[in-house]
Motif scaffolding. Structure first.
Motif, short mmCIF file in Angstrom:
data_model
loop_
_atom_site.label_atom_id
_atom_site.label_comp_id
_atom_site.label_asym_id
_atom_site.label_seq_id
_atom_site.Cartn_x
_atom_site.Cartn_y
_atom_site.Cartn_z
N ILE A 20 25.17 34.72 -10.89
CA ILE A 20 24.32 35.44 -9.94
C ILE A 20 24.50 36.95 -10.11
N THR A 21 25.76 37.41 -10.20
CA THR A 21 26.00 38.85 -10.28
C THR A 21 25.38 39.43 -11.54
N VAL A 22 25.64 38.79 -12.68
CA VAL A 22 25.25 39.39 -13.96
C VAL A 22 23.78 39.13 -14.26
N TYR A 23 23.37 37.85 -14.24
CA TYR A 23 22.00 37.54 -14.66
C TYR A 23 21.00 37.81 -13.54
N ALA A 24 21.15 37.10 -12.42
CA ALA A 24 20.17 37.24 -11.34
C ALA A 24 20.22 38.63 -10.74
N VAL A 27 17.41 43.00 -12.35
CA VAL A 27 17.02 44.25 -11.68
C VAL A 27 16.52 45.24 -12.72
N LEU A 28 17.21 45.31 -13.87
CA LEU A 28 16.77 46.22 -14.92
C LEU A 28 15.41 45.81 -15.46
N PHE A 29 15.19 44.49 -15.61
CA PHE A 29 13.87 44.00 -16.06
C PHE A 29 12.78 44.50 -15.10
N LEU A 30 13.00 44.24 -13.81
CA LEU A 30 12.00 44.64 -12.81
C LEU A 30 11.79 46.14 -12.84
N THR A 53 30.23 40.50 -4.26
CA THR A 53 29.52 41.28 -5.29
C THR A 53 28.22 40.59 -5.67
N ALA A 54 28.21 39.26 -5.69
CA ALA A 54 26.98 38.54 -6.04
C ALA A 54 25.90 38.83 -5.01
N ILE A 55 26.27 38.75 -3.72
CA ILE A 55 25.28 39.00 -2.66
C ILE A 55 24.81 40.45 -2.73
N ALA A 56 25.76 41.37 -2.97
CA ALA A 56 25.37 42.78 -3.04
C ALA A 56 24.39 43.00 -4.18
N SER A 57 24.58 42.28 -5.29
CA SER A 57 23.71 42.55 -6.44
C SER A 57 22.32 41.96 -6.25
N ILE A 58 22.17 40.90 -5.43
CA ILE A 58 20.80 40.41 -5.23
C ILE A 58 20.13 41.06 -4.03
N SER A 59 20.88 41.86 -3.25
CA SER A 59 20.25 42.46 -2.06
C SER A 59 19.33 43.61 -2.44
N VAL A 60 19.31 44.00 -3.72
CA VAL A 60 18.43 45.09 -4.15
C VAL A 60 16.97 44.65 -4.12
N SER A 66 6.61 36.70 -12.97
CA SER A 66 7.42 36.04 -13.99
C SER A 66 8.90 36.37 -13.79
N ALA A 67 9.18 37.66 -13.58
CA ALA A 67 10.57 38.07 -13.39
C ALA A 67 11.16 37.39 -12.16
N LEU A 68 10.37 37.29 -11.07
CA LEU A 68 10.89 36.66 -9.86
C LEU A 68 11.17 35.18 -10.08
N PHE A 69 10.27 34.51 -10.82
CA PHE A 69 10.51 33.09 -11.12
C PHE A 69 11.78 32.92 -11.95
N LEU A 70 11.99 33.86 -12.88
CA LEU A 70 13.19 33.77 -13.71
C LEU A 70 14.45 33.95 -12.84
N ILE A 71 14.39 34.85 -11.86
CA ILE A 71 15.53 35.03 -10.96
C ILE A 71 15.80 33.73 -10.21
N LEU A 72 14.72 33.10 -9.71
CA LEU A 72 14.88 31.83 -8.99
C LEU A 72 15.53 30.79 -9.90
N ASN A 73 15.10 30.78 -11.16
CA ASN A 73 15.68 29.85 -12.12
C ASN A 73 17.17 30.11 -12.30
N PHE A 74 17.56 31.38 -12.45
CA PHE A 74 18.97 31.72 -12.63
C PHE A 74 19.80 31.30 -11.42
N VAL A 75 19.24 31.54 -10.22
CA VAL A 75 19.99 31.18 -9.01
C VAL A 75 20.17 29.66 -8.94
N THR A 76 19.11 28.91 -9.32
CA THR A 76 19.23 27.45 -9.32
C THR A 76 20.31 26.99 -10.29
N VAL A 77 20.33 27.61 -11.47
CA VAL A 77 21.37 27.26 -12.45
C VAL A 77 22.75 27.56 -11.86
N ALA A 78 22.86 28.68 -11.12
CA ALA A 78 24.14 29.01 -10.49
C ALA A 78 24.56 27.92 -9.52
#
Lengths: 167, 332
Positions: free
Chosen positions: A59-63, A68-71, B120-127, A31-43
């Protein structure tokens, strides 16, 4: 069909599929991974609308940070599997009904107002650039911005106090 | 026009693929010299074919998937680790524009006004790749390694992001090309931002999980951390991501703090730009390898305490002083 429209349809399908996957999958990590995909698509939608700054912040804040904290929490608690039996059996029919009502409302408004809604204005020079957003944020919306930062600070201090061990 | 972009993108990916192979050799050679050894010297002239031999060896290794592993995510994790490492370099300019077979081509892939934010965006998703690799292996060491690396990368990302602010403040733009332009005008930002440069360097060591911050793969506690269960080409992908990230952050360090493609006569002969950038990247890589050969691994609680209690306040202070000086001197 223009290239932009084709791109939009593909992205919209991905976004909807990711949202459905997030709601329907029984494993919270999926679920969390799908949500990340959704956020990236919105970006990417933001990018198509000339709002590069918003796209990167999304991408930085949400995805990135928040998901990451959710996971992190899911993995630390070992809460990957949702238990099989449904505790709230009336929830599903109600959700379907309310969703249907919302869809009808939106559809009604869109169809009845189709002639009245103005066409989308074209983006001006420097629209959505970091400078433009910074100017608006620190001039026009200075007070809400500062209030938000204080709210976040209070939440952070609250978390620190709650997690502190009592001696 | 679109073909030019595609060709440049493919070229960039190829540079990263070949670069990764030769950075491993570079590291082994430099480490060997620092430890008074010779290093790999059997495959090809003075060991130059060693990466090829390693690659062939890894292709023929058996690929194992643990029985309890979450197969889909186990296969997805190496891909999610490599992709951010490969696309990190897209915003780094190698020069302005140069004549190429009678055509004028630009020597950068994309000059966007949010280039620094892109990093920073790429760095934050590389985790994600690392944490998912650890979790999906269903191995306690791997999971611990994955969780540790998440905590570490989130903590040091803050200092990393804040160290970008100094160059942005001085240059007054987030475009990498604009930042290089400003450095050509007033000199390299490493002179104006020595503290920022140091913070950036330490934070990137932690971001790329390099020694002395190679906590996710501390052998004596975690066997091999998040990639314990990976073998063959999937293991090679994690390896590749680490070295490609090293190349990426070295290129970013060179661009933000060491003048990027700037150097003598670069305005007259534009093809010198990529060469200067290459030299600076090699220098930054050498620093990273040197640190690995010199320093022991830091204990985990020390590492977190250092990140939150020293590095973060220091970078905030650095921003405050920089901003204050810019306001007092008048304009960046």
């Amino acid at each position: 069909m223009t290239l932009e429209l084709i791109l939009f349809i593909i992205l919209a399908l991905v976004a909807v599929a990711a949202a459905l996957g997030m709601v329907l999958s029984r494993n919270t990590v999926y679920s969390a991974l799908f949500l990340i995909l959704n956020f990236v698509t919105v970006a990417v939608f933001y990018l198509m609308l000339n709002a590069a700054f918003l796209a990167m912040a999304q991408i930085t804040v949400y995805a990135g940070a928040i998901m990451v904290l959710f996971l992190f929490v899911i993995m630390l608690l070992g809460a990957e599997r949702i238990p099989g039996e449904d505790k709230l059996p009336w929830q599903k029919p109600l959700a379907v009904f309310l969703g249907f009502v919302l869809l009808v409302e939106t559809g009604y408004i869109l169809i009845s107002r189709s002639g009245i809604l103005p066409p989308a204005p074209t983006a001006g020079e420097g629209f959505g650039s970091p400078e433009a957003i910074g100017m608006v944020l620190f001039n026009q919306y200075l007070l809400p911005f500062e209030v938000t930062s204080i709210v976040l600070l209070v939440a952070m201090i609250g978390a620190v106090i709650l997690s502190r061990r009592v001696k | 026009m679109i073909w030019e972009w595609i060709i440049k993108s493919v070229l960039l990916i190829l540079v990263m693929l070949v670069g990764f192979a030769y950075v491993t050799l570079y590291e082994r050679k430099v480490l060997a010299r620092l430890q008074v050894r010779v290093g790999p010297n059997r495959a090809g002239p003075s060991g130059l074919l060693q990466p090829v031999a390693d690659g062939i060896k890894l292709i023929f290794k058996e690929e194992l998937i643990p029985a309890m592993a979450d197969k889909k995510i186990f296969l997805l994790a190496p891909i999610l680790t490599v992709v951010p490492a490969l696309i990190l370099l897209a915003v780094v300019p190698w020069g302005r524009s140069a004549p190429f077979f009678g055509r004028e081509i630009t020597l950068y892939l994309a000059d966007i006004n949010v280039a620094v934010l892109y990093i920073t965006a790429i760095a934050s998703i590389s985790v994600y790749g690392i944490v998912l690799a650890g979790w999906s292996s269903s191995n306690k060491y791997a999971t611990m390694g994955g969780i540790r690396s998440t905590a570490q990368m989130i903590s040091y990302e803050l200092a990393l992001g804040l160290s970008f602010v100094g160059p942005i403040l001085i240059a007054g733009t987030m475009s990498m090309l604009g930042i290089v332009d400003k450095q050509q005008e007033i000199g390299w930002f490493a002179l104006y931002q020595p503290v920022g440069f140091l913070i950036f360097f330490i934070a990137t060591l932690a971001e790329t999980n390099r020694a002395p911050f190679d906590m996710p793969e501390a052998e004596q506690e975690l066997t091999a951390g998040y990639h314990t269960e990976y073998s063959g080409m999937k293991f090679a992908l994690f390896y590749m991501a680490e070295y490609d990230k090293m190349i990426g952050v070295s290129a970013i360090a060179a661009t933000l703090f060491l003048g990027g493609f700037d150097g003598p006569f670069v305005n007259q002969i534009p093809w010198l730009g990529p060469l200067y950038l290459f030299i600076k990247i090699a220098f930054m890589l050498f620093l990273m390898i040197w640190v690995r050969a010199t320093l022991p691994r830091i204990r985990y609680d020390h590492l977190m305490a250092f990140g939150w209690k020293v590095l973060l306040p220091l970078s905030l202070l650095n921003i405050m002083v920089t901003a204050l000086v810019i306001v007092l001197v008048g304009g960046g």
